[in-house]
Design a protein around this motif. Structure first.
Motif, PDB file in Angstrom:
ATOM      1  N   HIS A 307       0.849  -1.199   0.000  1.00 27.68           N
ATOM      2  CA  HIS A 307       0.000   0.000   0.000  1.00 27.68           C
ATOM      3  C   HIS A 307       0.880   1.243   0.000  1.00 27.68           C
ATOM      4  CE1 HIS A 307      -3.521  -2.407   0.660  1.00 27.68           C
ATOM      5  NE2 HIS A 307      -3.118  -2.844   1.832  1.00 27.68           N
ATOM      6  N   ILE A 329      -4.433  -5.252  -7.198  1.00 33.73           N
ATOM      7  CA  ILE A 329      -5.160  -6.422  -7.696  1.00 33.73           C
ATOM      8  C   ILE A 329      -6.677  -6.216  -7.591  1.00 33.73           C
ATOM      9  CG2 ILE A 329      -3.267  -8.022  -7.209  1.00 33.73           C
ATOM     10  CD1 ILE A 329      -5.033  -9.329  -5.126  1.00 33.73           C
ATOM     11  N   ASP A 330      -7.074  -5.270  -6.742  1.00 33.29           N
ATOM     12  CA  ASP A 330      -8.491  -4.914  -6.675  1.00 33.29           C
ATOM     13  C   ASP A 330      -9.014  -4.521  -8.069  1.00 33.29           C
ATOM     14  OD1 ASP A 330     -10.839  -4.299  -5.132  1.00 33.29           O
ATOM     15  OD2 ASP A 330     -10.407  -2.186  -5.550  1.00 33.29           O
ATOM     16  N   ARG A 333      -9.092  -7.469 -10.446  1.00 31.96           N
ATOM     17  CA  ARG A 333     -10.182  -8.375 -10.087  1.00 31.96           C
ATOM     18  C   ARG A 333     -11.532  -7.872 -10.582  1.00 31.96           C
ATOM     19  NH1 ARG A 333     -13.333 -10.362  -5.668  1.00 31.96           N
ATOM     20  NH2 ARG A 333     -13.608  -8.312  -4.760  1.00 31.96           N
ATOM     21  N   LEU A 334     -11.739  -6.556 -10.408  1.00 37.76           N
ATOM     22  CA  LEU A 334     -13.080  -6.028 -10.663  1.00 37.76           C
ATOM     23  C   LEU A 334     -13.169  -5.086 -11.864  1.00 37.76           C
ATOM     24  CD1 LEU A 334     -13.994  -5.205  -6.950  1.00 37.76           C
ATOM     25  CD2 LEU A 334     -14.921  -7.079  -8.296  1.00 37.76           C
ATOM     26  N   LYS A 363      -0.238  -7.281  -4.433  1.00 36.18           N
ATOM     27  CA  LYS A 363      -0.400  -8.435  -3.543  1.00 36.18           C
ATOM     28  C   LYS A 363      -0.161  -9.697  -4.367  1.00 36.18           C
ATOM     29  CE  LYS A 363      -4.141  -6.534  -0.661  1.00 36.18           C
ATOM     30  NZ  LYS A 363      -4.007  -5.145  -1.161  1.00 36.18           N
ATOM     31  N   SER A 367      -6.096 -16.582  -5.275  1.00 33.44           N
ATOM     32  CA  SER A 367      -7.231 -17.340  -5.810  1.00 33.44           C
ATOM     33  C   SER A 367      -7.506 -16.922  -7.257  1.00 33.44           C
ATOM     34  CB  SER A 367      -8.470 -17.153  -4.933  1.00 33.44           C
ATOM     35  OG  SER A 367      -9.139 -15.969  -5.264  1.00 33.44           O
ATOM     36  N   ASN A 369     -10.054 -15.721  -8.555  1.00 36.06           N
ATOM     37  CA  ASN A 369     -10.778 -14.462  -8.706  1.00 36.06           C
ATOM     38  C   ASN A 369      -9.929 -13.231  -8.385  1.00 36.06           C
ATOM     39  OD1 ASN A 369     -13.193 -15.671  -9.440  1.00 36.06           O
ATOM     40  ND2 ASN A 369     -13.609 -16.204  -7.310  1.00 36.06           N
ATOM     41  N   ASP A 370      -8.663 -13.426  -8.033  1.00 34.28           N
ATOM     42  CA  ASP A 370      -7.828 -12.272  -7.714  1.00 34.28           C
ATOM     43  C   ASP A 370      -7.539 -11.407  -8.930  1.00 34.28           C
ATOM     44  OD1 ASP A 370      -7.819 -12.856  -5.092  1.00 34.28           O
ATOM     45  OD2 ASP A 370      -5.793 -13.676  -5.007  1.00 34.28           O
TER      46      ASP A 370
ATOM     47  N   LEU B 150      -7.604 -12.553   3.567  1.00 35.58           N
ATOM     48  CA  LEU B 150      -7.243 -13.053   2.247  1.00 35.58           C
ATOM     49  C   LEU B 150      -8.162 -12.458   1.194  1.00 35.58           C
ATOM     50  CD1 LEU B 150      -7.004 -16.778   3.330  1.00 35.58           C
ATOM     51  CD2 LEU B 150      -5.115 -15.174   3.041  1.00 35.58           C
ATOM     52  N   THR B 151      -7.635 -12.354  -0.022  1.00 40.13           N
ATOM     53  CA  THR B 151      -8.479 -11.839  -1.096  1.00 40.13           C
ATOM     54  C   THR B 151      -9.664 -12.770  -1.351  1.00 40.13           C
ATOM     55  OG1 THR B 151      -6.884 -12.832  -2.587  1.00 40.13           O
ATOM     56  CG2 THR B 151      -6.724 -10.467  -2.259  1.00 40.13           C
ATOM     57  N   LEU B 152      -9.465 -14.059  -1.079  1.00 39.60           N
ATOM     58  CA  LEU B 152     -10.579 -14.975  -1.335  1.00 39.60           C
ATOM     59  C   LEU B 152     -11.741 -14.752  -0.359  1.00 39.60           C
ATOM     60  CD1 LEU B 152     -10.641 -17.639   0.773  1.00 39.60           C
ATOM     61  CD2 LEU B 152      -8.579 -18.168  -0.483  1.00 39.60           C
ATOM     62  N   LEU B 154     -13.187 -12.066  -0.001  1.00 44.81           N
ATOM     63  CA  LEU B 154     -14.150 -11.169  -0.670  1.00 44.81           C
ATOM     64  C   LEU B 154     -15.263 -11.985  -1.323  1.00 44.81           C
ATOM     65  CD1 LEU B 154     -11.587  -8.705  -2.270  1.00 44.81           C
ATOM     66  CD2 LEU B 154     -12.876  -8.394  -0.155  1.00 44.81           C
ATOM     67  N   GLU B 155     -14.864 -13.099  -1.905  1.00 43.81           N
ATOM     68  CA  GLU B 155     -15.839 -13.983  -2.544  1.00 43.81           C
ATOM     69  C   GLU B 155     -16.811 -14.544  -1.478  1.00 43.81           C
ATOM     70  OE1 GLU B 155     -13.571 -16.854  -4.752  1.00 43.81           O
ATOM     71  OE2 GLU B 155     -15.330 -18.158  -4.874  1.00 43.81           O
ATOM     72  N   ASN B 180      -7.908  -6.350   5.423  1.00 45.32           N
ATOM     73  CA  ASN B 180      -6.920  -5.820   4.488  1.00 45.32           C
ATOM     74  C   ASN B 180      -7.414  -5.683   3.041  1.00 45.32           C
ATOM     75  OD1 ASN B 180      -4.288  -4.910   3.825  1.00 45.32           O
ATOM     76  ND2 ASN B 180      -3.845  -6.949   3.020  1.00 45.32           N
ATOM     77  N   THR B 183     -12.213  -2.795  -0.162  1.00 49.05           N
ATOM     78  CA  THR B 183     -12.116  -1.467  -0.779  1.00 49.05           C
ATOM     79  C   THR B 183     -13.538  -1.048  -1.118  1.00 49.05           C
ATOM     80  OG1 THR B 183     -12.033  -2.447  -2.973  1.00 49.05           O
ATOM     81  CG2 THR B 183      -9.917  -2.029  -1.907  1.00 49.05           C
ATOM     82  N   ASN B 185     -14.720  -0.467  -4.079  1.00 45.53           N
ATOM     83  CA  ASN B 185     -15.175  -1.305  -5.200  1.00 45.53           C
ATOM     84  C   ASN B 185     -15.678  -2.655  -4.704  1.00 45.53           C
ATOM     85  OD1 ASN B 185     -14.665   0.309  -7.319  1.00 45.53           O
ATOM     86  ND2 ASN B 185     -12.606  -0.502  -7.728  1.00 45.53           N
ATOM     87  N   ALA B 186     -14.868  -3.263  -3.846  1.00 44.99           N
ATOM     88  CA  ALA B 186     -15.222  -4.590  -3.327  1.00 44.99           C
ATOM     89  C   ALA B 186     -16.524  -4.505  -2.548  1.00 44.99           C
ATOM     90  CB  ALA B 186     -14.099  -5.136  -2.450  1.00 44.99           C
ATOM     91  N   GLN B 189     -19.437  -4.377  -4.860  1.00 43.71           N
ATOM     92  CA  GLN B 189     -19.656  -5.647  -5.536  1.00 43.71           C
ATOM     93  C   GLN B 189     -20.247  -6.689  -4.567  1.00 43.71           C
ATOM     94  OE1 GLN B 189     -17.036  -8.518  -5.639  1.00 43.71           O
ATOM     95  NE2 GLN B 189     -17.865  -9.572  -7.434  1.00 43.71           N
TER      96      GLN B 189
END
Lengths: 389, 211
Positions: A307, A329-330, A333-334, A363, A367, A369-370, B150-152, B154-155, B180, B183, B185-186, B189
């Protein structure tokens, strides 16, 4: 063994020039791809990491065909699961989503045991921590010899597995595999292996001298971890990978007091005196610590920053670190391809001038979906084509 | 009893002082009302900690220690409090979502939310969407808090929101996500109402929702 693949030499030179804070021919592209690889290739993580080295090689073959890369940090197979399975469950588990570390269950050492640790770290680990962490070792003493023999064999198998895969990635695909060794700095050893977050947060207040003395006592182990696995830094083929865990949990004043001395000494011993390049994963936001980092010795340091404002980071400590990162990666991902390309363009404008920059994700890609594959492919290609100096 | 001194000592994370003040207090065999006032002072100490964190004076390690300090303080006062001394600001069902075993952030948020008077039901780590749904049905909270590193995660957060929708519970609760990888955006979603990477800010958002 000499790698005669011309692509390998070209990419390694590109990366090494940036690692030395110079200006290569192009901005190197080094996204951090871990378990994303097997998922993207449609194979199970377990098959890729345990079953057959050819499966893992094919994963990177596919990754390399679809995404422009100048190298990979490591192949993602970082825990010797089979070896560890001899001792019961460890701190890591492999789920269908990849490796997962258990949070705050890592407190294996009690606060009143500092004295024992400081007196003789090796004995303390062997006699106290390991049996506590792996109870099977104290409950079935007769079985231990067989268990250890089997574990040594499986550790060798694990190292061989990775050596085969990495050799093929370097020779056949021409992609440098950079992390030739790994080290954990001594304050992070206390955090990761012994006292966990709650313990360390309390110890630096309740037992500051003991904490510091324990970091000093563990320093040699952290250094040996680095140089034991990779003994030929003069070949310029790789780096020592050092993920930094504790620093950004500490206020700068505490970082300076309890962590920085060991980071600084590590750079001095490993890079300045022994010629290694150190790739620090600068987890979280390092903006409040930049002034302190200026006090590091002048070694070869590479920093992947998660960051913070990378432009300011480069302006501030670009004289010390090769700067790595830039792609959130945000967004991969999106976002849309267009949005991702805008960001890639911004990376070139803001961070690339003057060299000393490597394009990467902020990062690890863990996964599937990253990152949308089309987004990752677009930004890697864009940087490679447009990042010409 | 100097309540301000207790709040200040907690705010400054001065453990020795907190313990000495509390020990003096309990030696006088206080009434439950007095003990409740001291609990309230500890809670305002936690909001000083939260403010210091927001100002960038304290970091996450300080919040973790503050949680420890508060838990010890409440433990000391427990013999003088009746059993049903639960929070009255509102109920929060909290958990780390499926596939993620991290709990530090969740625990920090829990201790700060409890200090702010919320009644928190902590489901623990690696909690599937079905468990969130079951417990939301059971306790009918105002707020659902989901945590992940973890990013996972989010899912899993999205799956959990979807499951709450399917169960017809989404409209009854406000959802906040933290950790962490979260965001703006997340958050959109996932379909949460708010996100934060800062436990103190998260508690403030929850306070606004129930005020």
């Amino acid at each position: 063994m000499t790698n005669i693949n011309p692509l390998y030499q070209e990419k390694l030179t590109r990366l090494n020039t940036a690692f030395k804070r110079g200006t290569p021919d192009r901005v190197p592209v080094l996204p951090i791809i871990e378990t994303f690889g097997p998922y993207h290739a449609g194979v199970s993580v377990e098959d890729a990491y345990v079953k057959d080295p050819n499966i893992l090689f094919q994963v990177y073959n596919k990754i390399n065909e679809e995404f422009y890369l100048d190298g990979i940090l490591e192949n993602g197979n970082v825990f010797p699961l089979k070896m560890l399975s001899n001792f019961g469950e460890g701190l890591y588990t492999l789920t269908d989503k990849g490796f997962v570390i258990k949070g705050s269950h890592g407190q294996t050492m009690m606060p009143d045991e500092y004295e024992q640790l400081i007196a003789n770290p090796f004995n303390f680990f062997v006699n106290v921590i390991i049996p506590r962490k792996f109870p099977v070792l104290k409950n079935d003493i007769e079985g231990n010899l067989g268990r250890l023999k089997k574990a040594v064999g499986e550790m060798m198998e694990f190292l061989h597995y990775n050596a085969v895969v990495d050799g093929r990635i370097e020779n056949e695909l021409g992609l440098p595999v950079l992390a030739k060794g790994l080290a954990i700095l001594s304050p992070d050893m206390l955090l990761d292996y012994l006292r966990d977050f709650v313990g360390v947060s309390s110890d630096i207040r309740r037992k500051p001298q003991e904490f510091y003395a324990a970091c000093e006592a563990l320093f040699i182990s952290s250094m040996e971890m680095a140089i034991g696995a990779y003994t030929t830094p003069e070949d310029n083929k790789g780096v020592i990978f050092v993920p930094l865990h504790l620093p950004t949990f500490l206020k700068p004043k505490d970082f300076e007091k309890f962590y920085f001395p060991f980071m600084s000494k590590f750079v001095d011993e490993v890079s300045v005196k022994r010629g290694y390049k150190i790739f620090f994963f600068m987890e979280n936001n390092w903006m409040p610590y930049l002034d302190i980092l200026q006090g590091l010795p002048d070694g070869d340091m590479i920093g992947l920053f998660e960051h913070g404002d990378l432009k300011k980071i480069k302006d501030s400590i670009g004289n010390k670190f090769c700067i790595v990162g830039g792609m959130p990666i945000d967004l991969l991902r999106l976002g849309t391809v267009e949005k991702c390309l805008d960001k890639a363009k911004e990376c070139l404008q803001l961070y690339a001038p003057g060299g000393n920059y490597i394009f990467s994700t902020d990062k690890n890609l863990v996964s599937l979906n990253d990152a949308k594959p089309e987004n990752l492919a677009a930004v890697c290609q864009y940087i490679h084509e447009n990042g010409k100096y | 009893m100097n309540l301000d001194a207790i709040a200040t000592a907690i705010g400054e994370l001065d453990e020795e002082k907190v313990l000495s003040l509390l020990n003096t207090f309990i030696q006088a065999n206080p009434s439950e009302d007095d003990a409740k006032q001291v609990v309230a002072a500890c809670q305002s100490g936690m909001s000083i900690v939260g403010d210091q964190f927001e100002k960038g004076e304290y970091f996450v390690g300080d919040l973790i220690f503050a949680g420890e300090l508060l838990a010890n303080a409440i433990e000391t006062l427990k013999p003088f409090l009746s059993a049903e001394n639960e929070g009255n600001r509102g109920k929060i069902v909290l958990g780390t979502v499926a596939g993620d075993l991290h709990d530090i952030g969740k625990n920090i948020f829990r201790s700060m939310a409890e200090a702010a008077g919320f009644n928190v039901l902590d489901l623990g780590i690696d909690q599937p969407a079905s468990e969130f749904v079951r417990r939301v049905k059971e306790v009918n909270p105002e707020i659902v808090g989901m945590s992940g590193v973890l990013t996972l995660a989010l899912e899993s957060m999205k799956n959990t929101v979807d499951a709450l929708k399917e169960a017809g519970l989404r409209e009854n609760v406000k959802i906040i996500i933290g950790g962490n990888p979260v965001t703006n955006n997340a958050c959109e979603q996932i379909g949460a109402d708010a996100f934060t990477t800062n436990a103190a800010e998260g508690v403030k958002i929850c306070q606004k929702w129930v005020s």
